[in-house]
Design a protein around this motif. Structure first.
Motif, PDB file in Angstrom:
ATOM      1  N   LYS A 113      -1.158   1.090 -10.092  1.00  0.00           N
ATOM      2  CA  LYS A 113      -2.274   0.167  -9.914  1.00  0.00           C
ATOM      3  C   LYS A 113      -2.116  -1.071 -10.788  1.00  0.00           C
ATOM      4  CE  LYS A 113      -6.278  -1.504  -8.919  1.00  0.00           C
ATOM      5  NZ  LYS A 113      -6.389  -2.261  -7.660  1.00  0.00           N
ATOM      6  N   GLY A 124     -10.230  -3.998  -5.594  1.00  0.00           N
ATOM      7  CA  GLY A 124      -9.559  -3.465  -6.763  1.00  0.00           C
ATOM      8  C   GLY A 124      -9.797  -1.999  -7.048  1.00  0.00           C
ATOM      9  N   ARG A 140      -1.051  -0.965  -4.408  1.00  0.00           N
ATOM     10  CA  ARG A 140      -2.380  -0.531  -3.947  1.00  0.00           C
ATOM     11  C   ARG A 140      -2.305   0.943  -3.534  1.00  0.00           C
ATOM     12  NH1 ARG A 140      -5.221  -5.123  -1.007  1.00  0.00           N
ATOM     13  NH2 ARG A 140      -5.150  -3.836   0.867  1.00  0.00           N
ATOM     14  N   THR A 151      -9.937  -0.535   3.308  1.00  0.00           N
ATOM     15  CA  THR A 151      -9.459  -1.898   3.090  1.00  0.00           C
ATOM     16  C   THR A 151     -10.378  -2.660   2.155  1.00  0.00           C
ATOM     17  OG1 THR A 151      -8.415  -1.923   5.274  1.00  0.00           O
ATOM     18  CG2 THR A 151      -8.821  -4.056   4.232  1.00  0.00           C
ATOM     19  N   THR A 200       0.842  -1.194   0.000  1.00  0.00           N
ATOM     20  CA  THR A 200       0.000   0.000   0.000  1.00  0.00           C
ATOM     21  C   THR A 200       0.877   1.244   0.000  1.00  0.00           C
ATOM     22  OG1 THR A 200      -1.772  -1.132   1.192  1.00  0.00           O
ATOM     23  CG2 THR A 200      -1.766   1.274   1.280  1.00  0.00           C
ATOM     24  N   VAL A 244      -9.317   2.214  -6.246  1.00  0.00           N
ATOM     25  CA  VAL A 244      -8.391   3.198  -5.703  1.00  0.00           C
ATOM     26  C   VAL A 244      -9.197   4.237  -4.925  1.00  0.00           C
ATOM     27  CG1 VAL A 244      -6.752   5.053  -6.229  1.00  0.00           C
ATOM     28  CG2 VAL A 244      -6.660   2.906  -7.511  1.00  0.00           C
ATOM     29  N   LEU A 257      -9.804  -1.408  -1.427  1.00  0.00           N
ATOM     30  CA  LEU A 257      -8.539  -1.909  -1.969  1.00  0.00           C
ATOM     31  C   LEU A 257      -8.646  -3.387  -2.343  1.00  0.00           C
ATOM     32  CD1 LEU A 257      -5.941  -0.248   0.437  1.00  0.00           C
ATOM     33  CD2 LEU A 257      -6.394   0.393  -1.926  1.00  0.00           C
ATOM     34  N   ASN A 258      -9.270  -4.157  -1.477  1.00  0.00           N
ATOM     35  CA  ASN A 258      -9.394  -5.593  -1.732  1.00  0.00           C
ATOM     36  C   ASN A 258     -10.259  -5.895  -2.943  1.00  0.00           C
ATOM     37  OD1 ASN A 258      -7.750  -6.198   0.447  1.00  0.00           O
ATOM     38  ND2 ASN A 258      -9.438  -6.594   1.848  1.00  0.00           N
TER      39      ASN A 258
END
Length: 294
Positions: A52, A171, A57, A165, A25, A173, A168-169
Protein backbone atom coordinates in the motif's frame (compact mmCIF):
# COMPACT_ATOMS: atom_id res chain seq x y z
CA UNK A 1 21.49 -8.89 10.82
CA UNK A 2 21.66 -6.82 7.65
CA UNK A 3 23.94 -3.80 7.59
CA UNK A 4 22.58 -0.43 6.54
CA UNK A 5 24.40 -0.91 3.22
CA UNK A 6 22.69 -4.29 2.69
CA UNK A 7 19.29 -2.73 3.39
CA UNK A 8 19.97 0.09 0.94
CA UNK A 9 20.93 -2.40 -1.78
CA UNK A 10 17.77 -4.45 -1.17
CA UNK A 11 15.63 -1.35 -1.58
CA UNK A 12 17.45 -0.34 -4.77
CA UNK A 13 17.05 -3.87 -6.18
CA UNK A 14 13.29 -3.63 -5.52
CA UNK A 15 12.96 -0.26 -7.31
CA UNK A 16 12.21 -1.67 -10.82
CA UNK A 17 9.34 -3.74 -9.38
CA UNK A 18 8.00 -0.80 -7.37
CA UNK A 19 8.00 1.24 -10.58
CA UNK A 20 6.38 -1.58 -12.58
CA UNK A 21 3.53 -2.17 -10.15
CA UNK A 22 2.97 1.38 -8.92
CA UNK A 23 -0.72 2.21 -9.28
CA UNK A 24 -1.73 -1.34 -10.24
CA UNK A 25 -4.35 -3.47 -8.52
CA UNK A 26 -3.30 -6.74 -6.88
CA UNK A 27 -5.86 -9.17 -5.45
CA UNK A 28 -4.64 -11.37 -2.60
CA UNK A 29 -6.53 -14.41 -1.41
CA UNK A 30 -5.56 -14.83 2.23
CA UNK A 31 -6.13 -18.16 3.93
CA UNK A 32 -4.62 -21.37 5.27
CA UNK A 33 -1.82 -21.39 7.85
CA UNK A 34 -1.10 -17.72 7.15
CA UNK A 35 -4.41 -16.96 8.89
CA UNK A 36 -3.94 -19.12 11.99
CA UNK A 37 -0.20 -18.80 12.62
CA UNK A 38 0.46 -15.52 14.45
CA UNK A 39 3.95 -15.00 12.99
CA UNK A 40 2.73 -15.61 9.42
CA UNK A 41 -0.31 -13.41 10.05
CA UNK A 42 2.00 -10.57 11.10
CA UNK A 43 4.08 -11.07 7.94
CA UNK A 44 1.03 -10.87 5.67
CA UNK A 45 -0.21 -7.68 7.35
CA UNK A 46 3.23 -6.09 6.96
CA UNK A 47 3.44 -7.21 3.32
CA UNK A 48 0.05 -5.64 2.55
CA UNK A 49 1.08 -2.45 4.36
CA UNK A 50 4.31 -2.25 2.34
CA UNK A 51 2.41 -2.77 -0.91
CA UNK A 52 0.00 0.00 0.00
CA UNK A 53 2.70 2.49 0.96
CA UNK A 54 4.71 2.00 -2.27
CA UNK A 55 1.67 2.78 -4.39
CA UNK A 56 0.12 -0.62 -5.13
CA UNK A 57 -3.66 -0.98 -4.67
CA UNK A 58 -4.18 -4.26 -2.76
CA UNK A 59 -7.55 -5.97 -2.34
CA UNK A 60 -7.67 -8.71 0.30
CA UNK A 61 -10.15 -11.59 -0.04
CA UNK A 62 -9.99 -13.95 2.92
CA UNK A 63 -11.07 -17.49 3.57
CA UNK A 64 -11.54 -19.15 6.92
CA UNK A 65 -11.98 -22.87 6.35
CA UNK A 66 -10.11 -24.07 9.48
CA UNK A 67 -12.00 -21.63 11.69
CA UNK A 68 -15.35 -22.71 10.22
CA UNK A 69 -14.42 -26.37 10.71
CA UNK A 70 -13.43 -25.66 14.32
CA UNK A 71 -16.67 -23.87 15.10
CA UNK A 72 -18.73 -26.63 13.47
CA UNK A 73 -16.99 -29.16 15.72
CA UNK A 74 -17.97 -27.11 18.76
CA UNK A 75 -21.65 -27.47 17.82
CA UNK A 76 -21.27 -31.17 17.00
CA UNK A 77 -21.21 -30.97 13.19
CA UNK A 78 -18.62 -32.80 11.11
CA UNK A 79 -17.31 -31.28 7.90
CA UNK A 80 -17.30 -33.10 4.59
CA UNK A 81 -15.95 -32.02 1.22
CA UNK A 82 -16.60 -32.83 -2.44
CA UNK A 83 -13.95 -31.79 -4.98
CA UNK A 84 -12.42 -29.50 -2.38
CA UNK A 85 -15.73 -27.72 -1.61
CA UNK A 86 -17.45 -27.88 1.79
CA UNK A 87 -20.88 -29.52 1.89
CA UNK A 88 -23.02 -26.73 3.35
CA UNK A 89 -26.52 -27.11 4.80
CA UNK A 90 -28.61 -24.21 6.15
CA UNK A 91 -27.08 -24.32 9.62
CA UNK A 92 -23.56 -24.54 8.22
CA UNK A 93 -23.98 -21.48 5.99
CA UNK A 94 -25.21 -19.46 8.99
CA UNK A 95 -22.12 -20.50 10.95
CA UNK A 96 -19.84 -19.78 7.98
CA UNK A 97 -21.28 -16.30 7.59
CA UNK A 98 -20.89 -15.60 11.30
CA UNK A 99 -17.25 -16.76 11.34
CA UNK A 100 -16.21 -15.14 8.05
CA UNK A 101 -18.00 -11.83 8.27
CA UNK A 102 -18.47 -11.37 12.01
CA UNK A 103 -15.16 -12.62 13.37
CA UNK A 104 -12.37 -12.97 10.81
CA UNK A 105 -13.15 -9.97 8.63
CA UNK A 106 -13.17 -7.51 11.51
CA UNK A 107 -9.99 -9.06 12.94
CA UNK A 108 -8.08 -8.58 9.67
CA UNK A 109 -9.34 -5.00 9.31
CA UNK A 110 -8.19 -4.24 12.83
CA UNK A 111 -4.71 -5.68 12.24
CA UNK A 112 -4.25 -3.62 9.09
CA UNK A 113 -5.49 -0.44 10.73
CA UNK A 114 -2.98 -0.95 13.55
CA UNK A 115 -0.23 -0.83 10.91
CA UNK A 116 -1.41 2.47 9.49
CA UNK A 117 -3.39 0.97 6.61
CA UNK A 118 -6.90 2.33 6.21
CA UNK A 119 -8.78 -0.93 5.71
CA UNK A 120 -12.53 -1.42 5.30
CA UNK A 121 -14.29 -4.74 5.86
CA UNK A 122 -16.93 -5.91 3.41
CA UNK A 123 -19.23 -8.86 2.96
CA UNK A 124 -20.32 -9.81 -0.50
CA UNK A 125 -23.78 -8.66 0.56
CA UNK A 126 -22.64 -5.06 1.05
CA UNK A 127 -23.94 -2.79 -1.74
CA UNK A 128 -24.68 -5.90 -3.84
CA UNK A 129 -20.96 -6.55 -4.19
CA UNK A 130 -21.22 -10.31 -4.87
CA UNK A 131 -24.31 -11.79 -6.51
CA UNK A 132 -24.40 -15.58 -6.42
CA UNK A 133 -26.28 -18.74 -7.33
CA UNK A 134 -26.01 -22.36 -6.22
CA UNK A 135 -22.82 -24.10 -7.33
CA UNK A 136 -22.84 -27.80 -8.11
CA UNK A 137 -19.65 -29.73 -7.40
CA UNK A 138 -18.05 -31.51 -10.35
CA UNK A 139 -16.98 -35.10 -9.74
CA UNK A 140 -15.01 -37.28 -12.19
CA UNK A 141 -15.71 -41.02 -12.06
CA UNK A 142 -14.63 -43.57 -14.68
CA UNK A 143 -13.71 -40.73 -17.07
CA UNK A 144 -17.25 -39.36 -16.73
CA UNK A 145 -18.18 -35.95 -15.32
CA UNK A 146 -21.01 -35.69 -12.77
CA UNK A 147 -22.49 -32.75 -10.85
CA UNK A 148 -23.47 -33.02 -7.19
CA UNK A 149 -25.65 -30.65 -5.11
CA UNK A 150 -23.72 -29.74 -1.94
CA UNK A 151 -26.11 -27.18 -0.45
CA UNK A 152 -25.57 -23.47 0.11
CA UNK A 153 -22.31 -23.31 -1.79
CA UNK A 154 -22.30 -20.45 -4.23
CA UNK A 155 -20.96 -19.54 -7.62
CA UNK A 156 -20.42 -15.87 -8.39
CA UNK A 157 -22.79 -14.53 -11.04
CA UNK A 158 -21.81 -10.87 -10.86
CA UNK A 159 -19.29 -8.58 -9.18
CA UNK A 160 -20.32 -4.95 -8.72
CA UNK A 161 -16.97 -3.17 -8.71
CA UNK A 162 -18.31 0.32 -7.92
CA UNK A 163 -17.80 0.16 -4.16
CA UNK A 164 -14.37 -1.49 -4.45
CA UNK A 165 -13.24 1.13 -6.96
CA UNK A 166 -14.50 3.99 -4.80
CA UNK A 167 -12.65 2.62 -1.76
CA UNK A 168 -9.40 2.15 -3.69
CA UNK A 169 -9.62 5.65 -5.13
CA UNK A 170 -10.05 7.05 -1.62
CA UNK A 171 -6.98 5.23 -0.36
CA UNK A 172 -8.65 2.35 1.46
CA UNK A 173 -7.79 -1.36 1.32
CA UNK A 174 -10.96 -3.46 0.85
CA UNK A 175 -11.05 -6.66 2.95
CA UNK A 176 -13.74 -8.95 1.57
CA UNK A 177 -15.47 -11.97 3.15
CA UNK A 178 -16.59 -14.55 0.55
CA UNK A 179 -20.32 -14.51 1.26
CA UNK A 180 -22.61 -13.89 -1.70
CA UNK A 181 -26.32 -13.20 -1.94
CA UNK A 182 -28.77 -15.10 -4.10
CA UNK A 183 -31.69 -13.62 -5.99
CA UNK A 184 -34.06 -14.29 -3.06
CA UNK A 185 -31.73 -12.89 -0.42
CA UNK A 186 -30.28 -16.25 0.62
CA UNK A 187 -26.64 -16.41 1.73
CA UNK A 188 -24.10 -18.53 -0.13
CA UNK A 189 -20.73 -19.60 1.20
CA UNK A 190 -18.37 -19.20 -1.75
CA UNK A 191 -14.88 -20.60 -2.00
CA UNK A 192 -12.60 -17.61 -1.39
CA UNK A 193 -10.35 -18.63 -4.30
CA UNK A 194 -13.27 -18.24 -6.70
CA UNK A 195 -14.28 -14.89 -5.19
CA UNK A 196 -10.71 -13.62 -5.52
CA UNK A 197 -10.68 -14.78 -9.14
CA UNK A 198 -13.91 -13.02 -10.06
CA UNK A 199 -12.83 -9.80 -8.35
CA UNK A 200 -9.39 -9.97 -9.98
CA UNK A 201 -11.01 -10.39 -13.38
CA UNK A 202 -13.63 -7.69 -12.88
CA UNK A 203 -10.99 -5.23 -11.62
CA UNK A 204 -8.55 -6.15 -14.43
CA UNK A 205 -5.98 -6.81 -11.72
CA UNK A 206 -2.30 -6.92 -12.62
CA UNK A 207 -1.88 -9.96 -10.38
CA UNK A 208 -3.94 -12.39 -8.36
CA UNK A 209 -2.04 -14.14 -5.58
CA UNK A 210 -3.52 -17.23 -3.93
CA UNK A 211 -1.81 -17.98 -0.60
CA UNK A 212 -1.86 -21.73 0.04
CA UNK A 213 -0.30 -24.33 2.33
CA UNK A 214 1.83 -25.87 -0.43
CA UNK A 215 4.67 -24.52 -2.55
CA UNK A 216 2.56 -24.59 -5.72
CA UNK A 217 1.36 -27.15 -8.27
CA UNK A 218 3.33 -30.40 -8.55
CA UNK A 219 3.57 -32.79 -11.48
CA UNK A 220 3.71 -35.49 -8.78
CA UNK A 221 2.76 -34.35 -5.26
CA UNK A 222 4.94 -37.06 -3.70
CA UNK A 223 7.98 -35.67 -5.53
CA UNK A 224 8.85 -32.23 -4.13
CA UNK A 225 11.25 -31.74 -7.05
CA UNK A 226 8.37 -31.74 -9.54
CA UNK A 227 7.09 -28.24 -8.72
CA UNK A 228 5.73 -26.54 -11.84
CA UNK A 229 6.84 -22.90 -11.96
CA UNK A 230 4.75 -22.02 -15.03
CA UNK A 231 1.57 -23.68 -16.23
CA UNK A 232 -0.42 -22.94 -19.37
CA UNK A 233 -4.21 -22.86 -19.19
CA UNK A 234 -4.63 -25.87 -21.50
CA UNK A 235 -2.16 -27.88 -19.41
CA UNK A 236 -3.97 -26.97 -16.21
CA UNK A 237 -7.32 -28.14 -17.58
CA UNK A 238 -5.83 -31.45 -18.69
CA UNK A 239 -4.18 -32.00 -15.31
CA UNK A 240 -7.56 -31.56 -13.60
CA UNK A 241 -9.23 -34.02 -15.99
CA UNK A 242 -6.46 -36.59 -15.56
CA UNK A 243 -6.28 -36.29 -11.77
CA UNK A 244 -2.75 -34.83 -11.57
CA UNK A 245 -4.45 -31.86 -9.90
CA UNK A 246 -7.08 -33.01 -7.40
CA UNK A 247 -8.70 -32.32 -4.03
CA UNK A 248 -8.25 -28.85 -2.58
CA UNK A 249 -5.91 -27.80 -5.38
CA UNK A 250 -8.74 -27.99 -7.94
CA UNK A 251 -10.50 -24.79 -6.77
CA UNK A 252 -7.18 -22.94 -6.69
CA UNK A 253 -6.20 -23.85 -10.24
CA UNK A 254 -9.74 -23.28 -11.51
CA UNK A 255 -9.64 -19.87 -9.81
CA UNK A 256 -6.46 -18.98 -11.68
CA UNK A 257 -8.06 -20.02 -14.97
CA UNK A 258 -11.18 -18.00 -14.25
CA UNK A 259 -9.21 -14.90 -13.21
CA UNK A 260 -7.29 -14.92 -16.50
CA UNK A 261 -10.40 -15.58 -18.57
CA UNK A 262 -12.22 -12.71 -16.84
CA UNK A 263 -9.49 -10.13 -17.37
CA UNK A 264 -6.69 -10.46 -14.80
CA UNK A 265 -3.18 -10.29 -16.25
CA UNK A 266 -1.38 -12.90 -14.15
CA UNK A 267 -2.36 -15.52 -11.57
CA UNK A 268 -0.08 -17.11 -9.00
CA UNK A 269 -0.35 -19.93 -6.45
CA UNK A 270 2.22 -19.26 -3.72
CA UNK A 271 3.19 -20.76 -0.37
CA UNK A 272 1.65 -18.66 2.38
CA UNK A 273 3.69 -20.57 4.97
CA UNK A 274 6.82 -18.87 3.68
CA UNK A 275 7.66 -15.63 5.49
CA UNK A 276 6.85 -12.57 3.33
CA UNK A 277 5.78 -14.73 0.40
CA UNK A 278 3.81 -11.82 -1.10
CA UNK A 279 6.88 -9.57 -1.16
CA UNK A 280 9.03 -12.37 -2.59
CA UNK A 281 6.59 -12.83 -5.46
CA UNK A 282 6.11 -9.16 -6.31
CA UNK A 283 9.47 -7.56 -5.61
CA UNK A 284 12.05 -10.20 -6.62
CA UNK A 285 13.18 -11.49 -10.01
CA UNK A 286 12.70 -15.19 -9.27
CA UNK A 287 9.25 -15.09 -7.76
CA UNK A 288 7.88 -18.20 -6.07
CA UNK A 289 5.21 -20.85 -6.53
CA UNK A 290 3.30 -21.57 -9.74
CA UNK A 291 2.27 -18.94 -12.27
CA UNK A 292 -0.65 -19.82 -14.56
CA UNK A 293 -0.28 -18.30 -18.01
CA UNK A 294 -3.10 -17.19 -20.34
Amino acid sequence: MYSDKDKAEILVDALPYIQEFYGTTVVIKYGGNAMINDALKENVMRDVALMKFVGIRPILVHGGGPEITGFLKKVGKESSFVSGLRVTDEETVEIAEMVLDGKLNSEIVGLLNLRGVRAVGLSGKDAGLIKAKKKLATVYENDMEHEVDIGYVGAVTEIDTALITDLLNQGYVPVIAPIGMGEHGESYNINADYVAAEIAGAMRAEKMLLLTDVEGVYQDFTDKGSLISQLRMDEAKEYIRSGVIDGGMIPKVEACLRALEAGAHKAHIIDGRLAHSIILEIFTSRGIGTMVLP
